[in-house]
Design a protein around this motif. Structure first.
Motif, PDB file in Angstrom:
ATOM      1  N   THR A  24     -14.994   3.857  26.504  1.00 19.56           N
ATOM      2  CA  THR A  24     -15.090   2.462  26.913  1.00 19.56           C
ATOM      3  C   THR A  24     -15.617   2.408  28.335  1.00 19.56           C
ATOM      4  N   ASP A  25     -16.596   1.551  28.563  1.00 20.26           N
ATOM      5  CA  ASP A  25     -17.129   1.347  29.901  1.00 20.26           C
ATOM      6  C   ASP A  25     -16.496   0.100  30.481  1.00 20.26           C
ATOM      7  N   LEU A  26     -16.350   0.093  31.793  1.00 20.23           N
ATOM      8  CA  LEU A  26     -15.755  -1.035  32.482  1.00 20.23           C
ATOM      9  C   LEU A  26     -16.614  -1.375  33.687  1.00 20.23           C
ATOM     10  N   THR A  27     -16.905  -2.643  33.845  1.00 21.97           N
ATOM     11  CA  THR A  27     -17.625  -3.121  35.016  1.00 21.97           C
ATOM     12  C   THR A  27     -16.710  -4.077  35.758  1.00 21.97           C
ATOM     13  N   ILE A  28     -16.533  -3.840  37.060  1.00 25.82           N
ATOM     14  CA  ILE A  28     -15.714  -4.705  37.893  1.00 25.82           C
ATOM     15  C   ILE A  28     -16.621  -5.292  38.967  1.00 25.82           C
ATOM     16  N   HIS A  29     -16.643  -6.600  39.071  1.00 25.55           N
ATOM     17  CA  HIS A  29     -17.465  -7.273  40.085  1.00 25.55           C
ATOM     18  C   HIS A  29     -16.578  -7.597  41.284  1.00 25.55           C
ATOM     19  N   LEU A  30     -16.944  -7.071  42.450  1.00 27.12           N
ATOM     20  CA  LEU A  30     -16.175  -7.273  43.674  1.00 27.12           C
ATOM     21  C   LEU A  30     -16.996  -8.076  44.672  1.00 27.12           C
ATOM     22  N   SER A  31     -16.349  -8.994  45.368  1.00 32.40           N
ATOM     23  CA  SER A  31     -17.024  -9.805  46.382  1.00 32.40           C
ATOM     24  C   SER A  31     -17.116  -9.039  47.688  1.00 32.40           C
ATOM     25  N   GLY A  32     -18.079  -9.403  48.495  1.00 32.94           N
ATOM     26  CA  GLY A  32     -18.201  -8.819  49.831  1.00 32.94           C
ATOM     27  C   GLY A  32     -19.420  -7.947  49.954  1.00 32.94           C
ATOM     28  N   SER A  33     -19.695  -7.568  51.199  1.00 34.23           N
ATOM     29  CA  SER A  33     -20.888  -6.780  51.481  1.00 34.23           C
ATOM     30  C   SER A  33     -20.565  -5.313  51.764  1.00 34.23           C
ATOM     31  N   GLU A  34     -19.282  -4.969  51.755  1.00 37.89           N
ATOM     32  CA  GLU A  34     -18.889  -3.581  52.015  1.00 37.89           C
ATOM     33  C   GLU A  34     -19.420  -2.679  50.905  1.00 37.89           C
ATOM     34  N   PRO A  35     -20.034  -1.556  51.274  1.00 40.46           N
ATOM     35  CA  PRO A  35     -20.546  -0.660  50.239  1.00 40.46           C
ATOM     36  C   PRO A  35     -19.397  -0.007  49.450  1.00 40.46           C
ATOM     37  N   SER A  50       1.130  19.542  33.121  1.00 38.01           N
ATOM     38  CA  SER A  50       0.669  19.440  31.732  1.00 38.01           C
ATOM     39  C   SER A  50       1.766  18.878  30.834  1.00 38.01           C
ATOM     40  N   LYS A  51       3.031  19.138  31.154  1.00 36.55           N
ATOM     41  CA  LYS A  51       4.127  18.535  30.387  1.00 36.55           C
ATOM     42  C   LYS A  51       4.153  17.022  30.579  1.00 36.55           C
ATOM     43  N   MET A  52       3.657  16.573  31.719  1.00 37.37           N
ATOM     44  CA  MET A  52       3.628  15.138  32.033  1.00 37.37           C
ATOM     45  C   MET A  52       2.352  14.457  31.538  1.00 37.37           C
ATOM     46  N   GLY A  53       1.394  15.221  30.999  1.00 37.20           N
ATOM     47  CA  GLY A  53       0.180  14.636  30.448  1.00 37.20           C
ATOM     48  C   GLY A  53      -1.103  14.962  31.172  1.00 37.20           C
ATOM     49  N   LEU A  71      -9.141   3.080  44.594  1.00 31.88           N
ATOM     50  CA  LEU A  71      -8.694   3.425  43.254  1.00 31.88           C
ATOM     51  C   LEU A  71      -8.872   4.911  43.001  1.00 31.88           C
ATOM     52  N   ALA A  72      -8.047   5.465  42.131  1.00 29.92           N
ATOM     53  CA  ALA A  72      -8.186   6.838  41.661  1.00 29.92           C
ATOM     54  C   ALA A  72      -8.102   6.787  40.142  1.00 29.92           C
ATOM     55  N   ILE A  73      -9.048   7.428  39.466  1.00 30.77           N
ATOM     56  CA  ILE A  73      -9.030   7.476  38.007  1.00 30.77           C
ATOM     57  C   ILE A  73      -8.608   8.883  37.619  1.00 30.77           C
ATOM     58  N   VAL A  74      -7.419   8.972  37.013  1.00 27.56           N
ATOM     59  CA  VAL A  74      -6.769  10.255  36.721  1.00 27.56           C
ATOM     60  C   VAL A  74      -6.608  10.394  35.208  1.00 27.56           C
ATOM     61  N   PRO A  75      -6.976  11.562  34.637  1.00 27.71           N
ATOM     62  CA  PRO A  75      -6.783  11.764  33.204  1.00 27.71           C
ATOM     63  C   PRO A  75      -5.318  12.088  32.885  1.00 27.71           C
ATOM     64  N   VAL A  76      -4.668  11.216  32.110  1.00 28.72           N
ATOM     65  CA  VAL A  76      -3.266  11.410  31.732  1.00 28.72           C
ATOM     66  C   VAL A  76      -3.148  11.211  30.226  1.00 28.72           C
ATOM     67  N   GLY A  78      -4.846  12.227  27.755  1.00 26.89           N
ATOM     68  CA  GLY A  78      -6.091  11.924  27.061  1.00 26.89           C
ATOM     69  C   GLY A  78      -6.704  10.584  27.394  1.00 26.89           C
ATOM     70  N   HIS A  79      -6.138   9.861  28.350  1.00 23.65           N
ATOM     71  CA  HIS A  79      -6.668   8.562  28.761  1.00 23.65           C
ATOM     72  C   HIS A  79      -7.057   8.606  30.237  1.00 23.65           C
ATOM     73  N   SER A  80      -7.999   7.778  30.623  1.00 21.06           N
ATOM     74  CA  SER A  80      -8.378   7.641  32.031  1.00 21.06           C
ATOM     75  C   SER A  80      -7.566   6.497  32.610  1.00 21.06           C
ATOM     76  N   LEU A  81      -6.507   6.810  33.345  1.00 16.70           N
ATOM     77  CA  LEU A  81      -5.681   5.769  33.944  1.00 16.70           C
ATOM     78  C   LEU A  81      -6.229   5.399  35.311  1.00 16.70           C
ATOM     79  N   ILE A  82      -6.261   4.100  35.606  1.00 20.97           N
ATOM     80  CA  ILE A  82      -6.738   3.600  36.892  1.00 20.97           C
ATOM     81  C   ILE A  82      -5.531   3.399  37.795  1.00 20.97           C
ATOM     82  N   PHE A  83      -5.469   4.179  38.862  1.00 26.74           N
ATOM     83  CA  PHE A  83      -4.391   4.114  39.839  1.00 26.74           C
ATOM     84  C   PHE A  83      -4.884   3.306  41.035  1.00 26.74           C
TER      85      PHE A  83
END
Length: 128
Positions: A24-35, A50-53, A71-76, A78-83
């Motif tokens: 699944t792809d996700l696009t997030i639109h953020l306001s502002g001029s900060e890169p 590994s016992k925790m996923g 944000l940090a995207i961490v594999p847990v 088998g899923h990509s969780l957004i932290f």
């Protein structure tokens, strides 16, 4: 063809699509001029991770920063969780659901979760 056979074929098509359309792809639109900056880091965690996923082998975490977000995207499990970054006394601390991914700078990275069994923690290190 009968209407029931057409419904059967439509059901098979939907099931087939759902089985093969796993990413699944996700696009997030953020306001502002900060890169926006994105970078990947590789990690390896202890057996408790590994016992925790977390993956048992070296895995990548993607960091995305910009427009007031970290944000940090961490594999847990088998899923990509957004932290999302949360307040921390030191380092960069991210939370998603009941999980914490905490890069405490020189002290290393910990992955923790509050569960019925109490707080479970894994020690992680950057991998090359």
């Amino acid at each position: 063809m009968s209407a029931s056979f057409n419904r059967f074929l439509a059901g098979v098509a939907v099931l087939t699509f759902s089985v093969f359309a796993r990413a699944t792809d996700l696009t997030i639109h953020l306001s502002g001029s900060e890169p926006i900056s994105r970078h990947m880091m590789k990690y390896r965690c202890d057996a408790q991770g590994s016992k925790m996923g977390l993956p048992a082998e070296v895995f990548s975490v993607e960091y995305i920063n910009g427009a007031g977000n970290s944000l940090a995207i961490v594999p847990v499990s088998g899923h990509s969780l957004i932290f999302a970054n949360v307040v921390s006394g030191s380092g960069a601390r991210y939370a998603a659901g009941g999980f914490i991914w905490w890069d405490a700078g020189g002290r290393g990275v910990t992955f923790s979760s509050d569960s019925i069994d109490g707080n479970i923690t894994s020690e992680c290190h950057r991998a090359e």
